[in-house]
Design a protein around this motif. Sequence first.
Motif, PDB file in Angstrom:
ATOM      1  N   SER A  13       0.871  -1.185   0.000  1.00 22.38           N
ATOM      2  CA  SER A  13       0.000   0.000   0.000  1.00 22.38           C
ATOM      3  C   SER A  13       0.905   1.231   0.000  1.00 22.38           C
ATOM      4  N   ASP A  14       0.826   2.075   1.030  1.00 19.03           N
ATOM      5  CA  ASP A  14       1.547   3.346   0.957  1.00 19.03           C
ATOM      6  C   ASP A  14       2.788   3.415   1.839  1.00 19.03           C
ATOM      7  N   ASP A  38      -1.633  -3.638   5.602  1.00 17.63           N
ATOM      8  CA  ASP A  38      -1.721  -2.661   4.516  1.00 17.63           C
ATOM      9  C   ASP A  38      -3.160  -2.219   4.280  1.00 17.63           C
ATOM     10  N   HIS A  39      -3.282  -1.005   3.711  1.00 15.21           N
ATOM     11  CA  HIS A  39      -4.598  -0.446   3.417  1.00 15.21           C
ATOM     12  C   HIS A  39      -5.284  -1.253   2.308  1.00 15.21           C
ATOM     13  N   ASP A  40      -6.398  -1.866   2.636  1.00 23.06           N
ATOM     14  CA  ASP A  40      -7.307  -2.447   1.649  1.00 23.06           C
ATOM     15  C   ASP A  40      -6.653  -3.470   0.719  1.00 23.06           C
ATOM     16  N   THR A  41      -5.617  -4.166   1.201  1.00 16.00           N
ATOM     17  CA  THR A  41      -5.024  -5.225   0.394  1.00 16.00           C
ATOM     18  C   THR A  41      -4.305  -6.248   1.282  1.00 16.00           C
ATOM     19  N   SER A  93     -11.597  -6.078  -3.548  1.00 17.01           N
ATOM     20  CA  SER A  93     -11.643  -5.666  -4.967  1.00 17.01           C
ATOM     21  C   SER A  93     -12.523  -4.440  -5.140  1.00 17.01           C
ATOM     22  N   GLN A  96     -10.673  -1.457  -3.780  1.00 21.62           N
ATOM     23  CA  GLN A  96      -9.554  -1.113  -4.667  1.00 21.62           C
ATOM     24  C   GLN A  96     -10.052  -0.403  -5.917  1.00 21.62           C
ATOM     25  N   ARG A  99     -10.723   3.107  -5.022  1.00 28.54           N
ATOM     26  CA  ARG A  99      -9.460   3.853  -4.959  1.00 28.54           C
ATOM     27  C   ARG A  99      -8.992   4.243  -6.358  1.00 28.54           C
ATOM     28  N   ALA A 100      -9.038   3.264  -7.277  1.00 28.92           N
ATOM     29  CA  ALA A 100      -8.542   3.509  -8.636  1.00 28.92           C
ATOM     30  C   ALA A 100      -9.353   4.617  -9.303  1.00 28.92           C
ATOM     31  N   GLN A 130      -1.243  -0.440  -3.641  1.00 33.37           N
ATOM     32  CA  GLN A 130      -2.491   0.318  -3.588  1.00 33.37           C
ATOM     33  C   GLN A 130      -2.166   1.795  -3.396  1.00 33.37           C
TER      34      GLN A 130
END
Length: 283
Positions: A13-14, A38-41, A93, A96, A99-100, A130
């Motif tokens: 992630s970040d 990690d954020h969302d993954t 998913s 994500q 986010r995308a 991500q």
Amino acid sequence: MKICDLHTHTTASDGSDSPEELINLARAVGLSAISITDHDTTAGLDAGANRAKEIGLEFIPGVELSVSFPKGNMHLLGYYIDQGSHLLQSVLSRVQAARAERNPRILHRLRQLGMDLHMPELEEMAQGGQIGRPHIARLMVEKGYVRSVKQAFDKYLKKGGPAYAPKSILSPFEAIGTIREAGGVPVLAHPFSLLTKDPEELEGIIDELKDQGLMGLECYYSEHDEGFTALCLSIARRLDLVATGGSDYHGKAKPYIKLGRGKGNLQIPYSCVEAIKAVRDAL
Ligand code: AMP
Ligand code: ZN
Ligand code: FE
Ligand code: FE
């Protein structure tokens, strides 16, 4: 005293350290256990687990889900989640995808504000992880539009800022249910970020989350002062929630936060891991 760190980010992630680098660092700073959240993954978990196994370090699979909440930022940590859970992966998913869809909107707003920022350079910055606002902030620093990541958030990217775009599509209820369905232990991350200083109001919010299946509270945290940590510990005790803790290490993305040590002298007792295991085993 045996210590651990149950809230960390990697390049999945970040964060700026790869999962392998993070595990090596955990050993170097003397941690007895670490969780990658990690954020969302869950993309960094296998690499982290494999490296931890190689060096004989206890590893706890985790994830940090962003959820919608009217005030501040609400994040929910899930420990010991089964990555193979179909529900978990389908929820990830969806988040994500949100986010995308959001990142180009933020860049568009920043361009309207006079900054020449584009998706390909942001994607290069994120190296397949991500993408989150800290990547955008780092790009703004690199290109000289702000002096620091903090300034990028304060002036542009924070909730309500001129370049902010929301992404949370999950409710707290869905997130807690998803973590439980995946066999995990749901924990409210960094309660300070709910921006609710009134102790009774804060306890009320947490009590409602408990009714929805919450099992723990992140009491020890880099941004919590002694008084707030004590308040969180007392709320956890009253509501019968597991007290957990983590630094929220992000590597270079938040250089002032040290793994296992937060901004200086954070100490997260290893007993937090034992407490999480005890409630997981009772599930
Ligand atoms: P995002 O996933 O895009 O919503 O970004 C969330 C990340 O931004 C988290 O790692 C936060 O710690 C970080 N963040 C949120 N607010 C700030 C802030 N004011 N300064 C620095 N980092 C922040
Ligand atoms: Zn982050
Ligand atoms: Fe968070
Ligand atoms: Fe975090």
